[in-house]
Design an enzyme around this catalytic site. Structure first.
Site, PDB file in Angstrom:
ATOM      1  N   LYS A  83      22.194   6.460 -59.935  1.00  8.68           N
ATOM      2  CA  LYS A  83      22.355   5.323 -59.479  1.00  8.68           C
ATOM      3  C   LYS A  83      23.915   4.923 -59.871  1.00  8.68           C
ATOM      4  CE  LYS A  83      20.431   0.511 -58.694  1.00  8.68           C
ATOM      5  NZ  LYS A  83      19.555  -0.526 -59.311  1.00  8.68           N
TER       6      LYS A  83
HETATM    7  C1  E4P Z   1      18.111  -2.969 -57.656  1.00  6.78           C
HETATM    8  O1  E4P Z   1      18.492  -1.820 -57.470  1.00  6.78           O
HETATM    9  C2  E4P Z   1      18.989  -4.020 -58.357  1.00  6.78           C
HETATM   10  O2  E4P Z   1      19.530  -3.691 -59.319  1.00  6.78           O
HETATM   11  C3  E4P Z   1      18.567  -5.362 -58.347  1.00  6.78           C
HETATM   12  O3  E4P Z   1      17.798  -5.538 -57.154  1.00  6.78           O
HETATM   13  C4  E4P Z   1      19.353  -6.561 -58.800  1.00  6.78           C
HETATM   14  O4  E4P Z   1      18.573  -7.688 -58.784  1.00  6.78           O
HETATM   15  P1  E4P Z   1      18.858  -8.895 -59.325  1.00  6.78           P
HETATM   16  O5  E4P Z   1      20.043  -9.629 -58.518  1.00  6.78           O
HETATM   17  O6  E4P Z   1      17.701 -10.105 -59.168  1.00  6.78           O
HETATM   18  O7  E4P Z   1      19.224  -8.704 -60.628  1.00  6.78           O
END
Ligand code: E4P
Length: 215
Positions: A83
Site C-alpha cells: 500500500k
Molecule cells: C483502507 O484501506 C483505508 O485505510 C481505510 O478504509 C480508511 O478508513 P477511515 O477513513 O475510516 O480511517
C-alpha cells in the site's frame, strides 16, 4: 464485488472468515497501531487466516525507501499487496513495483486525476476514501462512479477499492456504481446481514414450528 475487511484485529478477521465471503484484508498504519503489535507480525497472522490480497502500508516517504520497505513487506507472504500513498514518491514507487510484478494498492485517493496517475503506473488497486470525502461535504460515492467511468473509457485494469466505508449504505452504493472491491470495518460487514423483517419472520417461523409440535 469483492469484500475486504478493513482491520488489523485478527480476532475480527477470524470471526468474519467463518462467513465465507471475505476476499481480502486492508490495513493502514493507524489500524496496525491500534493492535499494539508489529506490522509484520499482524500481517503474517492475517495471511494465515485469509487466502486473498492483504494490504500492508509503507510508512516511508521517499520512493527509494518505499521500494526497500515494500520489498521487505512483500517477503512476508505472496498475498501481500504493498500500500502506497498517493504522492509523487508513492506513484513513482508504484511504477517500480508494477514492473516487478508486485501488487500495489495506492491509497489516500481523493480525486479522479489522482486515480488516473495510479492507473497509468499500473496500480493493482486504487483506494478512494468515500467516508472522508463525505465528512467534508463532498460526494464520496460520486468519486467512485467517476473513476469507474474513467477506467472503463480507457480499459485500465486497476481495480477500484472503495475505502473509508462507514455504513451499510456505502456498501450498497459501491456495489451499484460498479466498484470492484469494498473494504469495510468488521462492524459494517456484520450489519450487512441485518434486516428487521428477517428477525421478525424467523421468530414467527420458529414459534409456529414449536406450536405444531405441541399439538
Ligand atoms: C483502507 O484501506 C483505508 O485505510 C481505510 O478504509 C480508511 O478508513 P477511515 O477513513 O475510516 O480511517
Amino acid at each position: 464485488m469483492k469484500f475486504f475487511l478493513d482491520t488489523g484485529i485478527v480476532e475480527e478477521i477470524r470471526e468474519a472468515a467463518k462467513w465465507g465471503f471475505v476476499d481480502g484484508v486492508t490495513t493502514n498504519p493507524s489500524l496496525i497501531a491500534q493492535t499494539g503489535r508489529s506490522q509484520s507480525e499482524v500481517i503474517k497472522e492475517i495471511c494465515d487466516i485469509i487466502d486473498g490480497p492483504i494490504s500492508a502500508e509503507v510508512i516511508s516517504t521517499t520512493t527509494e525507501e518505499m521500494i526497500q520497505e515494500g520489498q521487505e513487506l512483500a517477503k512476508i507472504h505472496p498475498n501481500v499487496v504493498i500500500k502506497l500513498p498517493l504522492t509523487e514518491d508513492g506513484i513513482a514507487a508504484c511504477k517500480v513495483f508494477s514492473s516487478e510484478g508486485i501488487k500495489t494498492n495506492v491509497t489516500l485517493c481523493f480525486s479522479v486525476n489522482q486515480a488516473l496517475l495510479a492507473a497509468k503506473n499500473g496500480a493493482t488497486y486504487i483506494s478512494p476514501f468515500v467516508g472522508r470525502l463525505d465528512d467534508i461535504g463532498h460526494d464520496g460515492m460520486g468519486l467512485i462512479q467517476e473513476i469507474r467511468a474513467l477506467y472503463d473509457n480507457y480499459g485500465f485494469n486497476t481495480q477500484i477499492l472503495a475505502a473509508s466505508i462507514r455504513h451499510s449504505q456505502h456498501v450498497r452504493d459501491a456495489a451499484l456504481v460498479g466498484s470492484d472491491v469494498a473494504t469495510m470495518p468488521y462492524k459494517v460487514m456484520k450489519l450487512l446481514f441485518k434486516h428487521p423483517l428477517t428477525d421478525i419472520g424467523l421468530e414467527k417461523f420458529l414459534a409456529d414450528h414449536q406450536k405444531s409440535l405441541n399439538k
